[in-house]
Write a protein that holds these residues in place. Sequence first.
Motif, mmCIF file in Angstrom:
data_model
loop_
_atom_site.group_PDB
_atom_site.id
_atom_site.type_symbol
_atom_site.label_atom_id
_atom_site.label_comp_id
_atom_site.label_asym_id
_atom_site.label_seq_id
_atom_site.Cartn_x
_atom_site.Cartn_y
_atom_site.Cartn_z
ATOM 1 N N ASP A 58 0.949 -1.157 0.077
ATOM 2 C CA ASP A 58 0.056 0.171 -0.174
ATOM 3 C C ASP A 58 0.994 1.283 -0.071
ATOM 4 O OD1 ASP A 58 -2.277 -1.551 0.050
ATOM 5 O OD2 ASP A 58 -2.237 -1.677 2.402
ATOM 6 N N GLY A 59 0.275 2.510 0.063
ATOM 7 C CA GLY A 59 0.901 3.649 -0.132
ATOM 8 C C GLY A 59 0.379 4.840 -0.852
ATOM 9 N N MET A 60 1.067 5.780 -1.366
ATOM 10 C CA MET A 60 0.257 7.046 -1.907
ATOM 11 C C MET A 60 1.156 7.260 -3.332
ATOM 12 S SD MET A 60 -1.631 8.116 0.458
ATOM 13 C CE MET A 60 -1.657 9.666 -0.056
ATOM 14 N N LEU A 61 0.225 7.767 -4.149
ATOM 15 C CA LEU A 61 0.405 8.033 -5.617
ATOM 16 C C LEU A 61 0.415 9.614 -5.411
ATOM 17 C CD1 LEU A 61 0.517 7.438 -8.544
ATOM 18 C CD2 LEU A 61 -1.764 7.527 -8.644
ATOM 19 N N ALA A 62 1.610 10.276 -6.076
ATOM 20 C CA ALA A 62 1.757 11.419 -5.969
ATOM 21 C C ALA A 62 2.726 12.033 -7.402
ATOM 22 C CB ALA A 62 2.576 11.906 -4.842
ATOM 23 N N LEU A 63 2.425 13.289 -7.530
ATOM 24 C CA LEU A 63 3.486 14.119 -8.641
ATOM 25 C C LEU A 63 4.388 14.992 -7.765
ATOM 26 C CD1 LEU A 63 0.876 14.952 -11.207
ATOM 27 C CD2 LEU A 63 2.170 13.029 -11.442
ATOM 28 N N ILE A 64 5.609 15.133 -8.360
ATOM 29 C CA ILE A 64 6.524 16.389 -8.031
ATOM 30 C C ILE A 64 5.947 17.525 -8.589
ATOM 31 C CG2 ILE A 64 8.806 17.099 -7.767
ATOM 32 C CD1 ILE A 64 8.268 14.174 -6.226
ATOM 33 N N GLU A 65 5.408 18.493 -7.606
ATOM 34 C CA GLU A 65 4.694 19.748 -8.237
ATOM 35 C C GLU A 65 5.860 20.713 -8.552
ATOM 36 O OE1 GLU A 65 1.511 22.103 -9.265
ATOM 37 O OE2 GLU A 65 1.810 19.833 -8.896
ATOM 38 N N GLU A 66 7.136 20.728 -7.553
ATOM 39 C CA GLU A 66 8.093 21.529 -7.736
ATOM 40 C C GLU A 66 9.255 21.165 -7.032
ATOM 41 O OE1 GLU A 66 10.116 24.046 -9.250
ATOM 42 O OE2 GLU A 66 8.125 25.456 -9.177
ATOM 43 N N ASN A 67 10.384 21.609 -7.339
ATOM 44 C CA ASN A 67 11.629 21.118 -6.895
ATOM 45 C C ASN A 67 12.829 22.324 -7.127
ATOM 46 O OD1 ASN A 67 14.095 19.969 -6.233
ATOM 47 N ND2 ASN A 67 13.774 17.924 -6.868
ATOM 48 N N ILE A 68 13.099 22.914 -6.155
ATOM 49 C CA ILE A 68 14.267 23.844 -6.086
ATOM 50 C C ILE A 68 15.000 23.363 -5.065
ATOM 51 C CG2 ILE A 68 14.808 26.235 -5.547
ATOM 52 C CD1 ILE A 68 11.808 27.022 -5.870
ATOM 53 N N HIS A 77 -0.499 15.053 -3.724
ATOM 54 C CA HIS A 77 -0.926 13.883 -3.756
ATOM 55 C C HIS A 77 -2.063 13.623 -4.458
ATOM 56 C CE1 HIS A 77 1.851 12.433 -0.308
ATOM 57 N NE2 HIS A 77 1.824 13.656 -0.063
ATOM 58 N N ILE A 78 -2.204 12.426 -5.331
ATOM 59 C CA ILE A 78 -3.096 12.349 -6.225
ATOM 60 C C ILE A 78 -3.998 11.043 -6.013
ATOM 61 C CG2 ILE A 78 -2.289 13.904 -7.854
ATOM 62 C CD1 ILE A 78 -1.189 11.720 -9.450
ATOM 63 N N GLY A 79 -3.346 10.152 -5.052
ATOM 64 C CA GLY A 79 -4.102 8.771 -5.164
ATOM 65 C C GLY A 79 -3.562 8.091 -4.115
ATOM 66 N N LYS A 85 -1.874 -1.752 -6.642
ATOM 67 C CA LYS A 85 -2.529 -0.839 -7.673
ATOM 68 C C LYS A 85 -2.785 0.420 -7.388
ATOM 69 C CE LYS A 85 -5.137 -5.009 -9.200
ATOM 70 N NZ LYS A 85 -4.595 -6.305 -8.586
ATOM 71 N N GLU A 86 -2.510 1.264 -8.327
ATOM 72 C CA GLU A 86 -2.516 2.809 -8.172
ATOM 73 C C GLU A 86 -4.233 3.218 -8.360
ATOM 74 O OE1 GLU A 86 -0.030 4.692 -11.099
ATOM 75 O OE2 GLU A 86 1.623 3.259 -10.535
ATOM 76 N N ILE A 87 -4.780 3.790 -7.241
ATOM 77 C CA ILE A 87 -5.919 4.283 -7.447
ATOM 78 C C ILE A 87 -6.172 5.743 -7.276
ATOM 79 C CG2 ILE A 87 -8.287 4.090 -6.394
ATOM 80 C CD1 ILE A 87 -7.011 1.341 -5.020
ATOM 81 N N PRO A 88 -6.134 6.417 -8.383
ATOM 82 C CA PRO A 88 -6.248 7.730 -8.454
ATOM 83 C C PRO A 88 -7.382 8.414 -7.534
ATOM 84 C CG PRO A 88 -6.027 7.061 -10.602
ATOM 85 C CD PRO A 88 -6.406 5.753 -9.976
ATOM 86 N N HIS A 89 -7.322 9.640 -6.889
ATOM 87 C CA HIS A 89 -8.267 10.138 -6.264
ATOM 88 C C HIS A 89 -8.567 11.854 -6.773
ATOM 89 C CE1 HIS A 89 -9.401 6.942 -3.510
ATOM 90 N NE2 HIS A 89 -8.141 6.840 -3.221
ATOM 91 N N ASN A 90 -9.429 12.345 -6.604
ATOM 92 C CA ASN A 90 -9.385 14.036 -6.660
ATOM 93 C C ASN A 90 -9.503 14.635 -5.289
ATOM 94 O OD1 ASN A 90 -9.684 16.474 -7.442
ATOM 95 N ND2 ASN A 90 -11.640 16.275 -8.586
ATOM 96 N N ILE A 116 -6.644 15.289 4.396
ATOM 97 C CA ILE A 116 -8.156 15.052 4.651
ATOM 98 C C ILE A 116 -7.981 14.829 6.268
ATOM 99 C CG2 ILE A 116 -8.879 14.232 2.535
ATOM 100 C CD1 ILE A 116 -8.445 11.222 3.500
ATOM 101 N N LYS A 117 -9.387 15.209 7.002
ATOM 102 C CA LYS A 117 -9.300 15.296 8.270
ATOM 103 C C LYS A 117 -9.063 13.897 8.947
ATOM 104 C CE LYS A 117 -12.352 17.526 11.660
ATOM 105 N NZ LYS A 117 -13.350 18.584 11.762
ATOM 106 N N GLU A 118 -9.427 12.924 8.219
ATOM 107 C CA GLU A 118 -9.271 11.435 9.098
ATOM 108 C C GLU A 118 -7.747 11.309 9.382
ATOM 109 O OE1 GLU A 118 -9.572 8.058 5.762
ATOM 110 O OE2 GLU A 118 -11.026 9.634 5.516
#
Length: 148
Positions: A58-68, A77-79, A85-90, A116-118
């Motif tokens: 298990d884990g998290m799916l993400a994109l690197i938005e910025e890197n300086i 974080h996108i999923g 298995k990768e499960i995208p979320h909005n 998210i609050k949880e």
Amino acid sequence: MEKIKFKTTINATKEKVWDVLFGVESYPQWTAVFAEGSSVETDWKKGSKALFHDGKGDGMLALIEENIPNQYLSIKHIGEIKDGKEIPHNWGESFENYTLTEKDGKTELIIDMEIIKEWLDYFEKTWPKALDKVKEMAEKRNEYHVET
């Protein structure tokens, strides 16, 4: 979304702190606080995908938005990863940001997140422990270096 922020001052250069945070060998060491056996698959470059694994499929799916390098890294974080298995979320604006500022050889590290609050209670308890581990590693060791 909830916004949370954590910070610590580390008696090391921002380059050394950055290397501990995002180094291939050091990353799993300090993130074990979150999940024993954790790892990441990414090159940390802006626009790249990042797969954060917990060592159990298990884990998290993400994109690197910025890197300086040595200053700022933003992860969107996108999923989730469930059973490998990768499960995208909005989740909208679900960012995890690392900001490093150096003064007189000491680095202030700020982590801010929108979650998210949880997950709020978990991260409020776990991030301080993770920052203690980063601080310990950066102040004691000289072996980490990563190109980002």
